[in-house]
Design a protein around this motif. Structure first.
Motif, PDB file in Angstrom:
ATOM      1  N   ALA A 198       0.821  -1.216   0.000  1.00 17.65           N
ATOM      2  CA  ALA A 198       0.000   0.000   0.000  1.00 17.65           C
ATOM      3  C   ALA A 198       0.849   1.256   0.000  1.00 17.65           C
ATOM      4  N   VAL A 199       2.159   1.115   0.167  1.00 22.38           N
ATOM      5  CA  VAL A 199       2.998   2.296   0.321  1.00 22.38           C
ATOM      6  C   VAL A 199       3.089   3.101  -0.986  1.00 22.38           C
ATOM      7  N   GLU A 200       2.814   2.453  -2.139  1.00 21.08           N
ATOM      8  CA  GLU A 200       2.861   3.173  -3.411  1.00 21.08           C
ATOM      9  C   GLU A 200       1.517   3.808  -3.785  1.00 21.08           C
ATOM     10  N   LEU A 201       0.504   3.619  -2.978  1.00 18.26           N
ATOM     11  CA  LEU A 201      -0.806   4.212  -3.287  1.00 18.26           C
ATOM     12  C   LEU A 201      -0.735   5.734  -3.406  1.00 18.26           C
ATOM     13  N   PRO A 202      -0.213   6.464  -2.418  1.00 19.42           N
ATOM     14  CA  PRO A 202      -0.216   7.928  -2.536  1.00 19.42           C
ATOM     15  C   PRO A 202       0.657   8.455  -3.678  1.00 19.42           C
ATOM     16  N   SER A 203       1.729   7.732  -3.999  1.00 20.40           N
ATOM     17  CA  SER A 203       2.632   8.193  -5.057  1.00 20.40           C
ATOM     18  C   SER A 203       2.028   7.961  -6.441  1.00 20.40           C
ATOM     19  N   GLN A 204       1.528   6.750  -6.686  1.00 17.71           N
ATOM     20  CA  GLN A 204       0.915   6.477  -7.976  1.00 17.71           C
ATOM     21  C   GLN A 204      -0.374   7.274  -8.149  1.00 17.71           C
ATOM     22  N   PHE A 205      -1.057   7.548  -7.059  1.00 21.93           N
ATOM     23  CA  PHE A 205      -2.250   8.388  -7.114  1.00 21.93           C
ATOM     24  C   PHE A 205      -1.921   9.758  -7.708  1.00 21.93           C
ATOM     25  N   MET A 206      -0.815  10.364  -7.280  1.00 22.03           N
ATOM     26  CA  MET A 206      -0.450  11.699  -7.766  1.00 22.03           C
ATOM     27  C   MET A 206      -0.106  11.696  -9.253  1.00 22.03           C
ATOM     28  N   GLU A 207       0.395  10.572  -9.760  1.00 19.92           N
ATOM     29  CA  GLU A 207       0.742  10.502 -11.182  1.00 19.92           C
ATOM     30  C   GLU A 207      -0.463  10.771 -12.083  1.00 19.92           C
ATOM     31  N   ASN A 208      -1.651  10.406 -11.619  1.00 19.88           N
ATOM     32  CA  ASN A 208      -2.839  10.540 -12.459  1.00 19.88           C
ATOM     33  C   ASN A 208      -3.081  11.978 -12.912  1.00 19.88           C
ATOM     34  N   PHE A 209      -2.738  12.931 -12.062  1.00 20.04           N
ATOM     35  CA  PHE A 209      -3.021  14.328 -12.388  1.00 20.04           C
ATOM     36  C   PHE A 209      -2.143  14.847 -13.518  1.00 20.04           C
ATOM     37  N   VAL A 210      -1.017  14.196 -13.766  1.00 21.03           N
ATOM     38  CA  VAL A 210      -0.129  14.617 -14.845  1.00 21.03           C
ATOM     39  C   VAL A 210      -0.662  14.147 -16.195  1.00 21.03           C
ATOM     40  N   TRP A 211      -1.745  13.390 -16.181  1.00 23.31           N
ATOM     41  CA  TRP A 211      -2.415  12.992 -17.416  1.00 23.31           C
ATOM     42  C   TRP A 211      -3.720  13.765 -17.620  1.00 23.31           C
ATOM     43  N   GLU A 212      -3.905  14.833 -16.848  1.00 22.86           N
ATOM     44  CA  GLU A 212      -5.028  15.745 -17.071  1.00 22.86           C
ATOM     45  C   GLU A 212      -4.514  16.926 -17.894  1.00 22.86           C
ATOM     46  N   TYR A 213      -5.177  17.187 -19.006  1.00 26.43           N
ATOM     47  CA  TYR A 213      -4.686  18.259 -19.887  1.00 26.43           C
ATOM     48  C   TYR A 213      -4.687  19.603 -19.182  1.00 26.43           C
ATOM     49  N   TYR A 315       3.199  -4.350  -7.182  1.00 27.75           N
ATOM     50  CA  TYR A 315       3.226  -3.378  -8.279  1.00 27.75           C
ATOM     51  C   TYR A 315       1.814  -3.167  -8.835  1.00 27.75           C
ATOM     52  N   ALA A 316       1.180  -4.269  -9.198  1.00 32.05           N
ATOM     53  CA  ALA A 316      -0.155  -4.175  -9.786  1.00 32.05           C
ATOM     54  C   ALA A 316      -1.193  -3.763  -8.756  1.00 32.05           C
ATOM     55  N   TRP A 317      -1.047  -4.262  -7.534  1.00 34.24           N
ATOM     56  CA  TRP A 317      -2.026  -3.942  -6.491  1.00 34.24           C
ATOM     57  C   TRP A 317      -2.034  -2.444  -6.197  1.00 34.24           C
ATOM     58  N   ALA A 318      -0.834  -1.838  -6.156  1.00 36.90           N
ATOM     59  CA  ALA A 318      -0.762  -0.394  -5.934  1.00 36.90           C
ATOM     60  C   ALA A 318      -1.436   0.359  -7.071  1.00 36.90           C
ATOM     61  N   GLU A 319      -1.330  -0.146  -8.294  1.00 39.26           N
ATOM     62  CA  GLU A 319      -2.015   0.484  -9.426  1.00 39.26           C
ATOM     63  C   GLU A 319      -3.525   0.383  -9.275  1.00 39.26           C
ATOM     64  N   VAL A 320      -3.995  -0.773  -8.819  1.00 38.50           N
ATOM     65  CA  VAL A 320      -5.431  -0.944  -8.581  1.00 38.50           C
ATOM     66  C   VAL A 320      -5.920   0.082  -7.553  1.00 38.50           C
ATOM     67  N   LEU A 321      -5.216   0.184  -6.435  1.00 37.55           N
ATOM     68  CA  LEU A 321      -5.620   1.093  -5.372  1.00 37.55           C
ATOM     69  C   LEU A 321      -5.570   2.549  -5.828  1.00 37.55           C
ATOM     70  N   SER A 322      -4.490   2.929  -6.512  1.00 38.73           N
ATOM     71  CA  SER A 322      -4.343   4.332  -6.902  1.00 38.73           C
ATOM     72  C   SER A 322      -5.366   4.728  -7.961  1.00 38.73           C
ATOM     73  N   ALA A 323      -5.633   3.828  -8.914  1.00 39.38           N
ATOM     74  CA  ALA A 323      -6.632   4.129  -9.942  1.00 39.38           C
ATOM     75  C   ALA A 323      -8.021   4.248  -9.333  1.00 39.38           C
ATOM     76  N   ASP A 324      -8.329   3.367  -8.389  1.00 43.16           N
ATOM     77  CA  ASP A 324      -9.638   3.402  -7.744  1.00 43.16           C
ATOM     78  C   ASP A 324      -9.784   4.653  -6.880  1.00 43.16           C
TER      79      ASP A 324
END
Length: 382
Positions: A198-213, A315-324
């Motif tokens: 779960a430690v990568e949840l907050p970091s991968q979560f922030m990446e999503n905003f860099v894909w907002e135009y 790796y994949a689990w953190a992606e699931v959590l961050s995307a959700d």
């Protein structure tokens, strides 16, 4: 893992068929083998989504990127960052205090540029953790965020590639996890005591905003014209993001399931039967089969010397959590309120509560694969 593999595999099969057709029609490779695929895929990516990374970099001066990052943090959490002069270990290092309603709640050192003798890569770590001493004194958290971006040359401002902006947002996510904690026990405040998966949840979560135009446009200014990033160029970048995503995901499921399966075996069975275990996993999830002499498992250092024993799935689990988690913001009409809940239920509690409970407290339910599949471009992945 099995569910994600099942839902991603049809899209991986489409990816594979596209590569094979391109290899035949454009590369004169009639029957592409496993050793041809990386080459063919890169040629296909260039043919479909050609754009200049150098040109993209011209749009992102470091000052605008940092201003955009700080604006996003304020939008999400109402937190402001103010630069302060403090002793530092190099002239390029900058220090920022985090302020809530004018009160300092933490601080972060940013050491962003490459230089001789500096360790490569990018990382965040805690310098001081939030803790309350026995006399009642509260120690505020401090972090350092280290990257290796190309430094400014002469009087020209440093500029970042899109990948570097993603890295900056990623490491800042870790930093916010450490700095926005409300826990006073040092062993579980900030990033301390948070489960590996779960430690990568907050970091991968922030990446999503860099894909907002809108976010990227706000932090862009072309070095010659001052123009913002063109929407057409962003659309190419976004399309390239999910290129061959199906094949990538099933490959990750192959690694994760093999890792999990061999650590379910007794030691003797693990040593003797790993080829059969790997073959069984590949029959379920893979769309390509390597030659029989391939010995990938013997160099899979993550799960033997890399600390991921039975944990590669993270790796994949953190992606699931961050995307959700990010999907909650997509669904919300009140970003500030959703940000307040993310702070309260995820960032603030550190390792003081089981991460699964924290996620359910934020989302109101168990994690779902749907957001990750949708963000991967897998429409109707039932």
């Amino acid at each position: 893992l099995h569910d994600l593999a099942r839902r991603a595999k049809p899209f991986a099969e489409k990816d594979f068929a596209e590569i094979k057709a391109f290899a035949r029609e454009s590369l004169n490779i009639e029957d592409p083998q496993s050793w041809d695929l990386s080459y063919a895929a890169e040629k296909l990516r260039q043919a479909k989504y050609a754009f200049s990374e150098t040109e993209v970099k011209k749009y992102f001066p470091i000052s605008k990127v940092l201003a955009g990052l700080f604006a996003q943090i304020k939008k999400l959490y109402g937190i402001e960052l103010a630069e302060k002069t403090v002793p530092v270990w190099h002239k390029d290092v900058r220090y920022f205090e985090l302020k809530q309603d004018g009160q300092t709640i933490g601080g972060v050192y940013m050491d962003l540029y490459a230089r001789e003798g500096k360790r490569g890569g990018a990382w965040m770590d805690g310098y001081k953790s939030r803790r309350r001493f026995t006399d009642g004194t509260l120690q505020l958290p401090t972090a350092y965020l280290v990257c290796n971006f190309t430094p400014p040359v002469g009087d020209k401002e440093a500029r970042l590639s899109h990948d570097e902006i993603i890295t900056l947002f990623h490491e800042t996510g870790h930093g916010l996890h450490h700095l926005l904690t409300q826990v006073d026990e040092v062993g579980v405040s900030g990033i301390n005591g948070v489960e590996w998966d779960a430690v990568e949840l907050p970091s991968q979560f922030m990446e999503n905003f860099v894909w907002e135009y809108d976010v990227l446009a706000q932090m862009s200014s072309h070095e010659e014209t001052g123009a913002v990033l063109p929407k057409e160029l962003f659309d190419k970048m976004h399309a390239a993001k999910n290129f061959q995503r199906g094949m990538f995901l099933v490959r990750q499921m192959e690694f994760a399931l093999f890792d999990m399966e061999i650590y379910h075996q007794e030691d003797e069975g693990r040593l003797k039967e790993w080829p059969q275990i790997l073959d069984k996993v590949r029959q379920e999830v893979a769309v390509t089969q390597p030659p029989a002499y391939n010995r990938f498992a013997l160099s899979f250092s993550h799960i033997f010397a890399g600390g991921y024993s039975a944990g590669y799935y993270s790796y994949a689990w953190a992606e699931v959590l961050s995307a959700d988690a990010y999907a909650a913001f997509e669904e919300s009409d009140d970003v500030a309120e959703t940000g307040r809940r993310f702070w309260k239920e995820i960032l603030a509690v550190g390792g003081s509560r089981n991460a699964a409970e924290s996620f359910k407290a934020f989302r109101g339910r168990e994690p779902s694969l749907d957001a990750l599949l949708r963000h991967s471009g897998f429409d109707n992945a039932a």
